[in-house]
Design an enzyme around this catalytic site. Structure first.
Site, PDB file in Angstrom:
ATOM      1  CG  HIS A   1    -115.694 -49.557   0.679  1.00  5.45           C
ATOM      2  ND1 HIS A   1    -115.957 -48.642  -0.308  1.00  5.45           N
ATOM      3  CD2 HIS A   1    -116.826 -49.642   1.423  1.00  5.45           C
ATOM      4  CE1 HIS A   1    -117.199 -48.182  -0.168  1.00  5.45           C
ATOM      5  NE2 HIS A   1    -117.746 -48.779   0.876  1.00  5.45           N
TER       6      HIS A   1
ATOM      7  CB  THR B   1    -115.900 -52.633   5.496  1.00  4.74           C
ATOM      8  OG1 THR B   1    -116.900 -51.843   6.121  1.00  4.74           O
ATOM      9  CG2 THR B   1    -114.530 -52.076   5.832  1.00  4.74           C
TER      10      THR B   1
END
EC number: 1.1.1.103
Length: 343
Positions: free
Chosen positions: A45, A42
């Site tokens: 990202h 994450t």
């Protein structure tokens, strides 16, 4: 007082070392001095500033949600913690008053906010979270392992959603979570644990963690591997960790009738699915988000205490000032878990 933190400062690629105000603790909170953090997919990202991040992440914000630290402050209403306790914590902050929270299904809270996703994160010298979310780390579990309890929890929640004892398990996606899920499946008594990917570095990591077969689908057919293993009826349980449409459809093709699939990887919203496979095979598909609070956490600690060895998945350590090297390593795909040391 100003403290060091890694923040998403601008709506573009990158993460920056910043100085922020030390967080203030409420009556029901703990103040945690961070010892180690791990970089999550994450966080990559968020670094890359992809479509999901642009729609989700407020800027500026301190990021990060995989950590271990020490309790240095306790809110006046908090019971059950002491100064010096070593803790990690559940990154999903829940409301406590929706139907699922009140029904004990806290991980399904419809009002969840995420540490380092839409509230201040753990890539910082200090973190404040509700005491409800903190989890005490048993003495025999290292700081390194404690710092990856969040993704380990994704793996445990996904793997233990269905009975694995004596079953043949297919895992699509050999990222760190997929590899940890494979190790869990082996540890709890699955028969054949087969993991697929196209990244040879990560397939090698999976081999180190004891999978039955790690399959590079660019070079080897899953059907041939099943034949080698003497499997005649397909996989009993599938753990989809990649979000890759062709991987998921290959899983559907190779599942046994009545098979069960846990879905953690996030596919494109318009992914085509061969629904005939699902319907005529009577497959069960379960979506997985986060960790069950706190059943998954107790299982994580118990699995390690009972001999599950996750150490091969931690491949790189950096001082926090070298965070850029850590992110570069994660983005290269040539790593397992990357740990940043804050001490």
């Amino acid at each position: 007082m100003k403290i060091k933190a890694l923040s998403k400062l601008k709506p573009e690629e990158g993460i920056w070392m910043t100085e922020v105000e030390k967080p203030e603790m409420g009556h029901n909170d703990l103040l945690i001095r961070i010892k180690k953090t791990a970089i999550c997919g994450t966080d990559v990202h968020i670094y890359n500033w992809d479509e999901w991040s642009q729609n989700t992440i407020p800027v500026p914000m301190v990021v990060g949600h995989e950590y271990v630290g020490e309790v240095v402050g306790i809110g006046q209403e908090v019971r059950g913690f002491e100064i010096g306790d070593r803790v990690s914590g559940e990154g999903h902050i829940t409301c406590g008053h929706c139907r699922n929270c009140r029904g004990g299904r806290t991980h399904l809270c419809r009002n969840t906010t995420g540490v380092g996703v839409n509230r201040t994160g753990a890539f910082s010298e200090f973190l404040v979270i509700p005491a409800f979310n903190a989890f005490k780390i048993p003495a025999e579990i290292s700081d390194d392992l404690a710092s990856i309890f969040d993704p380990f929890g994704n793996a445990v929640h996904t793997a233990l959603s269905f009975d694995l004892v004596g079953e043949d398990v297919l895992i699509t996606g050999a990222g760190p979570i997929g590899i940890m899920a494979a190790a869990v499946a082996k540890h709890v008594g699955a028969r054949h644990v087969v993991i697929t990917d196209v990244n040879e570095y990560r397939l090698d990591l999976a081999r180190q963690m004891g999978v039955t077969r790690a399959v590079n689908v660019m070079e080897e057919k899953l059907e041939d591997v099943m034949s080698d293993l003497g499997m005649t009826e397909g996989f009993d349980v599938g753990l989809e960790m990649s979000g890759n449409p062709s991987a998921f459809n290959s899983m559907l093709t190779n599942m046994n009738h009545g098979g069960k699939i846990s879905l953690l990887g996030i596919p494109p919203s318009d992914m085509a699915v061969d629904w005939n496979q699902v319907i005529f095979k009577g497959l069960v598909i379960k979506g997985i988000y986060g960790r069950e609070m706190f059943e998954t956490w107790y299982k994580m600690a118990s699995l390690i205490q009972s001999g599950l060895d996750l150490t091969p998945i931690i491949t790189h350590h950096y001082k926090v000032d070298d965070f850029q090297k850590g992110f570069d390593m994660m983005r290269s795909g040539m790593s397992g878990k990357v740990i940043l040391d804050w001490e």
